[in-house]
Design a protein around this motif. Sequence first.
Motif, PDB file in Angstrom:
ATOM      1  N   MET A   1      13.263   8.831   4.199  1.00 36.73           N
ATOM      2  CA  MET A   1      12.584   7.576   3.914  1.00 36.73           C
ATOM      3  C   MET A   1      11.469   7.294   4.914  1.00 36.73           C
ATOM      4  N   ARG A   2      11.654   7.749   6.144  1.00 38.71           N
ATOM      5  CA  ARG A   2      10.553   7.572   7.102  1.00 38.71           C
ATOM      6  C   ARG A   2       9.323   8.330   6.644  1.00 38.71           C
ATOM      7  N   ARG A   3       9.531   9.538   6.063  1.00 40.98           N
ATOM      8  CA  ARG A   3       8.391  10.308   5.545  1.00 40.98           C
ATOM      9  C   ARG A   3       7.769   9.610   4.337  1.00 40.98           C
ATOM     10  N   VAL A   4       8.609   9.084   3.456  1.00 40.22           N
ATOM     11  CA  VAL A   4       8.107   8.425   2.252  1.00 40.22           C
ATOM     12  C   VAL A   4       7.340   7.158   2.610  1.00 40.22           C
ATOM     13  N   LEU A   5       7.851   6.391   3.566  1.00 34.15           N
ATOM     14  CA  LEU A   5       7.239   5.112   3.926  1.00 34.15           C
ATOM     15  C   LEU A   5       6.158   5.247   4.999  1.00 34.15           C
ATOM     16  N   ASN A   6       6.049   6.423   5.598  1.00 33.96           N
ATOM     17  CA  ASN A   6       5.137   6.595   6.732  1.00 33.96           C
ATOM     18  C   ASN A   6       3.683   6.233   6.437  1.00 33.96           C
ATOM     19  N   PRO A   7       3.118   6.595   5.256  1.00 32.24           N
ATOM     20  CA  PRO A   7       1.712   6.233   5.028  1.00 32.24           C
ATOM     21  C   PRO A   7       1.452   4.726   5.113  1.00 32.24           C
ATOM     22  N   LEU A   8       2.473   3.925   4.822  1.00 32.13           N
ATOM     23  CA  LEU A   8       2.302   2.470   4.861  1.00 32.13           C
ATOM     24  C   LEU A   8       2.793   1.881   6.179  1.00 32.13           C
ATOM     25  N   LEU A   9       4.018   2.224   6.578  1.00 31.72           N
ATOM     26  CA  LEU A   9       4.655   1.568   7.717  1.00 31.72           C
ATOM     27  C   LEU A   9       4.567   2.361   9.009  1.00 31.72           C
ATOM     28  N   GLY A  10       4.228   3.651   8.900  1.00 36.43           N
ATOM     29  CA  GLY A  10       4.074   4.456  10.101  1.00 36.43           C
ATOM     30  C   GLY A  10       5.327   4.467  10.953  1.00 36.43           C
ATOM     31  N   VAL A  11       5.163   4.240  12.263  1.00 34.67           N
ATOM     32  CA  VAL A  11       6.291   4.224  13.195  1.00 34.67           C
ATOM     33  C   VAL A  11       6.634   2.796  13.589  1.00 34.67           C
TER      34      VAL A  11
ATOM     35  N   LYS B   1     -10.336  -7.499  -1.766  1.00 35.81           N
ATOM     36  CA  LYS B   1     -10.139  -6.046  -1.736  1.00 35.81           C
ATOM     37  C   LYS B   1      -8.976  -5.681  -0.815  1.00 35.81           C
ATOM     38  N   PHE B   2      -8.924  -6.334   0.329  1.00 35.87           N
ATOM     39  CA  PHE B   2      -7.841  -6.071   1.276  1.00 35.87           C
ATOM     40  C   PHE B   2      -6.491  -6.429   0.660  1.00 35.87           C
TER      41      PHE B   2
ATOM     42  N   LEU C   1      -1.230  -4.921  -1.883  1.00 32.16           N
ATOM     43  CA  LEU C   1      -0.256  -4.908  -2.978  1.00 32.16           C
ATOM     44  C   LEU C   1      -0.071  -3.503  -3.543  1.00 32.16           C
ATOM     45  N   THR C   2      -1.182  -2.811  -3.784  1.00 32.86           N
ATOM     46  CA  THR C   2      -1.108  -1.464  -4.355  1.00 32.86           C
ATOM     47  C   THR C   2      -0.299  -0.528  -3.468  1.00 32.86           C
TER      48      THR C   2
ATOM     49  N   PRO D   1      -5.931   2.828  -1.133  1.00 33.21           N
ATOM     50  CA  PRO D   1      -5.608   1.513  -0.575  1.00 33.21           C
ATOM     51  C   PRO D   1      -5.517   1.505   0.944  1.00 33.21           C
ATOM     52  N   MET D   2      -4.997   2.583   1.543  1.00 39.89           N
ATOM     53  CA  MET D   2      -4.885   2.598   2.998  1.00 39.89           C
ATOM     54  C   MET D   2      -6.257   2.682   3.653  1.00 39.89           C
ATOM     55  N   ALA D   3      -7.221   3.316   2.987  1.00 41.66           N
ATOM     56  CA  ALA D   3      -8.585   3.350   3.523  1.00 41.66           C
ATOM     57  C   ALA D   3      -9.167   1.943   3.585  1.00 41.66           C
ATOM     58  N   VAL D   4      -8.897   1.136   2.544  1.00 37.80           N
ATOM     59  CA  VAL D   4      -9.377  -0.249   2.516  1.00 37.80           C
ATOM     60  C   VAL D   4      -8.707  -1.062   3.622  1.00 37.80           C
TER      61      VAL D   4
END
Length: 578
Positions: A156-166, A265-266, A271-272, A300-303
């Motif tokens: 789950m850390r790998r799955v959530l990492n792009p959003l929540l990181g560490v 946009k942010f 949400l996305t 979305p993470m770029a935005v």
Amino acid sequence: MRVPPGISVLATTISQASLLPLTLGIVDRFVLRPYEVHNLPTWVTFVTCLLSPLTAFSIRVFWSDLIIHVKARRAGAVLPSHNPTWVPGAIHKIIMGLSKEERIYLGDPIGDLVAKFGHTFNLRILFGNRIFTAEPEHIKLILATGFDDYEKGSLMRRVLNPLLGVGVFNSDGAMFHRGMTRPFFSKERITHFDIFDRHAADAIKQVKERMSQGYAVDFQDVVSRFTLDSASEFLFGMDIRSLSAGLNYPPSAPIQTSRNHPANKFADAFLTAQSVVARRSRLNEAWGLVEFWNDKMVEPMAVIEKVLNPIIEHALKKKGEKKAGAAGDDLEGETLLSHLVNLTDDHKIIRDEMFNIMIAGRDTTASTLTFMLYMLSQKPQVLKRLRQEILDRVGPSARPTHEDLRELKYLRATINETLRLFPAVPFNFRYATQDVTWPAPNGGQPFFIPAGSRVIYSVFTMHRRTDLWGPDALEFDPDRFLDERMKKYLVPNPFIFLPFNAGPRICLGQQFAYNEMSFMVIRLLQAFEDIVWDPEASPQSLPPSEWAKSDNLRKREEKVWIRSHLTIYAKVSNRTQL
């Protein structure tokens, strides 16, 4: 060059599956044939190569299940019940879930299984044990008394990492990240209401202007903007200024608010990103097959990072100037950002902590305010009593104080009742780090929970149980937190009410959230004496007509379409939130 997610998943799978055929080929070529032990026909080798990965996988699954059942028997326990199926990996459950998620009432699929197996059972998906529970005793073990036996888990850390990181909500082990942020939520900081007052006044002014134009107001949009601006200013010292973009018009209106405003946009990207990781968490490693060619988190993470990175870089620059003795703003921890910058120069850690806390500070509070206002529109007697309590204590225009918030008992009860029926995080999970047993609620054999099992717990389901909350559990009634029902149900068993989690990972911002929600509700009810539901303003957001025929009281009476990504929200046309 970024490898497409689907290619990455397939490459990993093929590389793992090809080990056995490769081994067979080597043995056949270099051992059997040279010594004429056996000369395999080509077609036998070919078929064996095709079937051997499946055979090896089947043996591994069978052996793993056998070991688990032996361990359970030795422990005098049993695995929680599950629905047997002939479909490999119960893959049809995932497909049906994804295809029907647009029309189901939140918690319905779980409710069907609860009726059959009780409040703890095994979902058994993709050949793995997914233990679901809505038992307070089991949830207490997960969150508190057995805390060290569970973790978020590497998957789950790998799955959530792009959003929540560490960040704090995606970390295990020592409470390092919580230690970084906890000091910031002191009483002195969270009772300073200037930020709340400024943004609440802006929001209410815009509500009045929109209503004067003859349009209904989407209060989810209002409170989402209010909480985003309040949270970002409180946490970073720089608010996102989402209220400056203007409120959304109803979907039925001839004009619409532009989504090109930077704040919109942010928020859309916000949400996305949450929706994408929520779906990934249900699919585990197989999410790459759904996003085969396109990683849906990239855009979305770029935005999001386009907004957050300059804020972080500015704070780090000011810290450098201060160290160099140059003139600069004081960085003595006035905001969470400056507090973090004083602790570390690591850009990623700062970014992850900021984003984690912002999700909690914005989404959870916005969802509770949304559903509270929704219920007030459906319960005029509750609205009337709540408004009268506010006017009697605070008055029609005075700014509420911290002492006022403490004395408004019915206001706190109304917030709690909203959190009970519509908890901000309806479903959560952990992974068992070792074999454990749970007591059976009926006094029978204990449940065996194998190491590595994904353990899903639902306060949404638990909060609506009639055996825990009484026969009127599906009714919205704030008095249950004030009358004899409080002593009968909650006082003897406090773990039946967990909107903010419990144990070492209890929500750091719990009191901050209560203060922010209370302040906004007071200001709204000082300004407005009535809240009216307008179903014609957004017909696309109305629930399916078949819900009205349900045996479930809440589902039958629901006027909004309840959805969930990481947090609960109400669907509004094709744009679900700010």
